[in-house]
Design a protein around this motif. Structure first.
Motif, PDB file in Angstrom:
ATOM      1  N   GLN A 106       0.655  -5.011   1.937  1.00 52.58           N
ATOM      2  CA  GLN A 106       0.759  -5.122   0.491  1.00 52.58           C
ATOM      3  C   GLN A 106       2.213  -5.327   0.096  1.00 52.58           C
ATOM      4  O   GLN A 106       3.130  -5.054   0.861  1.00 52.58           O
ATOM      5  N   LEU A 118       5.274   2.276   0.533  1.00 53.52           N
ATOM      6  CA  LEU A 118       6.111   1.320  -0.178  1.00 53.52           C
ATOM      7  C   LEU A 118       7.495   1.348   0.442  1.00 53.52           C
ATOM      8  O   LEU A 118       8.036   2.410   0.704  1.00 53.52           O
ATOM      9  N   ARG A 133      -2.303  -7.016  -2.476  1.00 56.33           N
ATOM     10  CA  ARG A 133      -2.751  -6.398  -1.226  1.00 56.33           C
ATOM     11  C   ARG A 133      -3.726  -7.309  -0.479  1.00 56.33           C
ATOM     12  O   ARG A 133      -4.614  -7.913  -1.072  1.00 56.33           O
ATOM     13  N   ASN A 189       0.876  -4.657  -7.580  1.00 57.36           N
ATOM     14  CA  ASN A 189       0.534  -4.471  -6.175  1.00 57.36           C
ATOM     15  C   ASN A 189      -0.337  -5.635  -5.727  1.00 57.36           C
ATOM     16  O   ASN A 189      -1.388  -5.891  -6.291  1.00 57.36           O
ATOM     17  N   SER A 225      -1.040   4.243   0.614  1.00 54.10           N
ATOM     18  CA  SER A 225      -0.217   3.044   0.702  1.00 54.10           C
ATOM     19  C   SER A 225       1.250   3.428   0.735  1.00 54.10           C
ATOM     20  O   SER A 225       1.695   4.331   0.030  1.00 54.10           O
ATOM     21  N   THR A 231       4.421  -4.270  -3.178  1.00 51.90           N
ATOM     22  CA  THR A 231       4.373  -3.545  -4.439  1.00 51.90           C
ATOM     23  C   THR A 231       5.763  -3.047  -4.809  1.00 51.90           C
ATOM     24  O   THR A 231       6.719  -3.227  -4.055  1.00 51.90           O
TER      25      THR A 231
END
Lengths: 190, 446
Positions: free
Chosen positions: B250, B302, B433, B431, B300, B252
């Motif tokens: 992803q 980051l 993904r 985001n 998730s 983000t």
């Protein structure tokens, strides 16, 4: 990689070339400014090798972000700020820049101006390099780059009082060292 | 040498400062001659890295639609055999009686129930449809399958549905009735049938749910039935609950609390996200072949770099690492069909819904110095509107592989659903993904 760079090219042309990723232009810019910027790095770094690391990192950064130069001031000024800032970043990696000190009430030894005149450029550089990282950084920023205490405080994330005390202490140390050099010089003559 | 205090101190300081400034500010020093080579190598490595990053993204964006397009272009409903179970009612003895059938036609059966005592006496005769000759055009099956169907005639003691959707080109024994029914029925493509005349001799009686539903007289009738049967089959396979897991990458960013972020990074920093991992689990309910509801929990990570543009564009580089836990819920609208490779369903769909995200942890590093209690500068509770595309491929009637791409716009829970940075407590987070995963389906209609 060998690049032949011929003739004097304006900063503007070099900048345009660097933005386009032209390696010759990058080398041209490096050749033109490396000596000056290396001297900046030497002033902030603890030794020659550290200064080389800073020089390398800062030039990579310059080439990466040169498109962000907005031509609002001189290009050399913009470059110098990147080198100063990269130097500070490198110092932060290895040392605690700002030890708390108490310098209240210390007497300062006053030196004749003629004492300074006798110092060579290399001597001055050595004196600065011998300072502790915190003193060296603040002294460089204030005395040589011309930053105000407010700006230094913002840049280093400290308060103005700390910046002032670091500068005062740096000056004391330098003056002591200059005195020592003078004494050696006088003793040698007599 | 003298000792002074007061204004002389200032003068002395000025002398000292000027001496160093004059001596050092415009100083030149020659670096190592090999320095340029080092910088050049560094630039080349950086260029290569960026080039690869672009390729990865480009490949991801190309591969997914190409794969989907390829599958759907190659899928042609009429190209494949329409599969029906065929019985000659003359041989059928049980719940459906001979008297019910018009002209003793051959029969297409679907979703019928047989009593436990029913025995389908399958013989070669059951393929001797009126107007059709065995083994040639118009015959129910090629001769090889004809014989095989006869061999697999153990039909005693069945209960449940008698629906056969196997393909004549595949092995009967593995493609027979969906459950454990041991009724091995032949299948028939409408292409095998001679439609030159519409007579009762060429008609088929269609029996569904133990009742005569229709009489199939021509190709269109078969097509209609084919479509109907496929839809029923899809519903039959898909309807139920499922659970699954997925993992992916992803891109983000992070929600900064307005005003509170400035002390460490400023409000005008340039944030550059890099790809990071996310993974999680989900449960869902397939209402039918069109609609599903899904909820999940995802972790998730980051990771992003930032540039601090404060102080006359002096760059300070740093790094932010954070972990979110996210709870999405989404309605999924899908198009389902049988794929041409393993003849099980595959689905493509869009989904939309909401996600609640909670920031579990956040670390900020300026150069190599970690900022204490950096968590406080970010918004911990966030809500998002999310949309996505997903693709699901059944590799087994209970197992499917999934691929999905989704986008979400997060704002602070207090700001939601105002997706605007004006007057907001914090800015926005997006985001993007991409995930692959697997589902286990527990059917409720089988």
């Amino acid at each position: 990689m060998k690049i032949t760079y011929i003739g004097a090219v304006s900063d503007e042309a070099l900048i345009k070339g660097c933005i386009a990723g032209d390696r010759k232009a990058q080398y041209g810019l490096y050749s033109k400014y490396a000596p000056k910027m290396f001297a900046v790095c030497l002033r902030y770094a603890k030794d020659y090798h550290s200064a080389e690391d800073v020089l390398q990192d800062a030039f990579v950064k310059v080439f990466k972000y040169i498109s962000k130069f907005r031509r609002e001031g001189s290009f050399e000024g913009w470059l110098r700020r990147i080198f100063v800032n990269t130097s500070i970043e490198h110092l932060r990696k290895s040392v605690n820049l700002y030890p708390i000190i108490n310098d209240a009430g210390e007497t300062i030894e006053i030196l004749d101006k003629s004492v300074f005149d006798e110092l060579e450029q290399q001597d001055l550089l050595s004196l600065v390099q011998e300072l502790s990282p915190g003193y060296r950084t603040v002294f460089n920023l204030y005395a040589i780059e011309g930053y105000s205490h407010k700006e230094i405080a913002k840049l280093l994330g400290i308060n103005e009082g700390t910046s002032k005390s670091q500068l005062a202490r740096a000056r004391q140390v330098l003056q002591k060292k200059v005195s020592a050099i003078q004494k050696i010089s006088i003793d040698g003559v007599s | 040498m003298m000792h002074f205090k007061g204004s002389d101190n200032n003068k002395n300081n000025k002398n000292l400062d000027n001496t160093f400034k004059d001596g050092l500010r415009n100083m030149n020093a020659t670096p190592d001659p090999e320095m340029w080579d080092k910088i050049n190598n560094n630039l080349n490595a950086d260029l290569k890295k960026r080039k690869y990053n672009h390729w990865y993204i480009a490949a991801l964006f190309l591969l997914l639609p190409m794969t989907l397009t390829n599958i759907f272009i190659n899928y042609d409903l009429e190209k494949y055999y329409t599969e029906f179970a065929i019985e000659n009612l003359a041989q059928l003895d049980g719940d459906i009686t001979k008297e019910n059938i018009i002209n003793n036609n051959p029969v297409v059966v679907s979703n019928n129930s047989l009593s436990n005592t029913t025995e389908l006496n399958i013989t070669t005769e059951r393929f001797q449809f009126k107007g059709l000759s065995n083994g040639g055009r118009g015959s129910a099956l090629n001769s090889g399958y004809h014989n095989e169907a006869v061999v697999n005639k153990n039909t005693t003691g069945n209960s449940g549905s008698v629906v056969s959707f196997f393909k004549p080109s595949n092995d009967h024994t593995s493609k027979t009735n969906r459950d454990n029914s041991q009724i091995y029925l032949a299948s028939l493509s409408p292409d095998f049938i001679d439609y030159s005349t519409e007579s009762d001799n060429n008609s088929f009686t269609y029996i569904e749910n133990n009742e005569i539903s229709d009489v199939l007289k021509n190709k269109d009738d078969f097509k209609q039935l084919s479509k109907k049967s496929k839809k029923q089959e899809l519903d039959y396979l898909l309807k139920g609950v499922y659970t699954g897991a997925s993992i992916g990458v992803q891109k983000t960013n992070i929600l900064r609390r307005a005003g509170q972020f400035a002390p460490i990074l400023g409000d005008n920093v340039q944030l550059n996200s890099s790809f990071s991992f996310s993974y999680g689990a989900r449960v869902g309910w397939n209402f039918n072949r069109y609609l599903a509801l899904e909820a999940g929990v995802y972790k998730s990570d980051l990771e992003m770099n930032y540039l601090d543009n404060r102080y006359n564009k002096i760059f300070t580089e740093g790094n932010i690492k954070a972990q979110y836990i996210e709870f999405p819920i989404a309605l999924k609208f899908r198009y389902a069909a049988f794929n041409s490779i393993n003849h099980l369903p595959h689905l493509i769909g869009i989904n939309t819904g909401f996600t609640y995200a909670h920031l579990r942890n956040a670390n900020v590093t300026i150069v190599d110095t970690e900022v204490e209690n950096a968590y406080q500068y970010f918004d911990p509770s966030q809500l998002a509107l999310n949309v996505g595309l997903d693709y699901e491929w059944f590799v087994h009637k209970n197992i499917s592989l999934t691929a999905s791409a989704s986008a979400a716009i997060f704002s602070s829970k207090g700001d939601f659903p105002k997706f605007s940075v004006n007057n907001a407590k914090s800015d926005l987070r997006t985001n993007y993904r991409f995930q692959v995963g697997m589902n286990f389906i527990l059917p409720l209609s089988r």
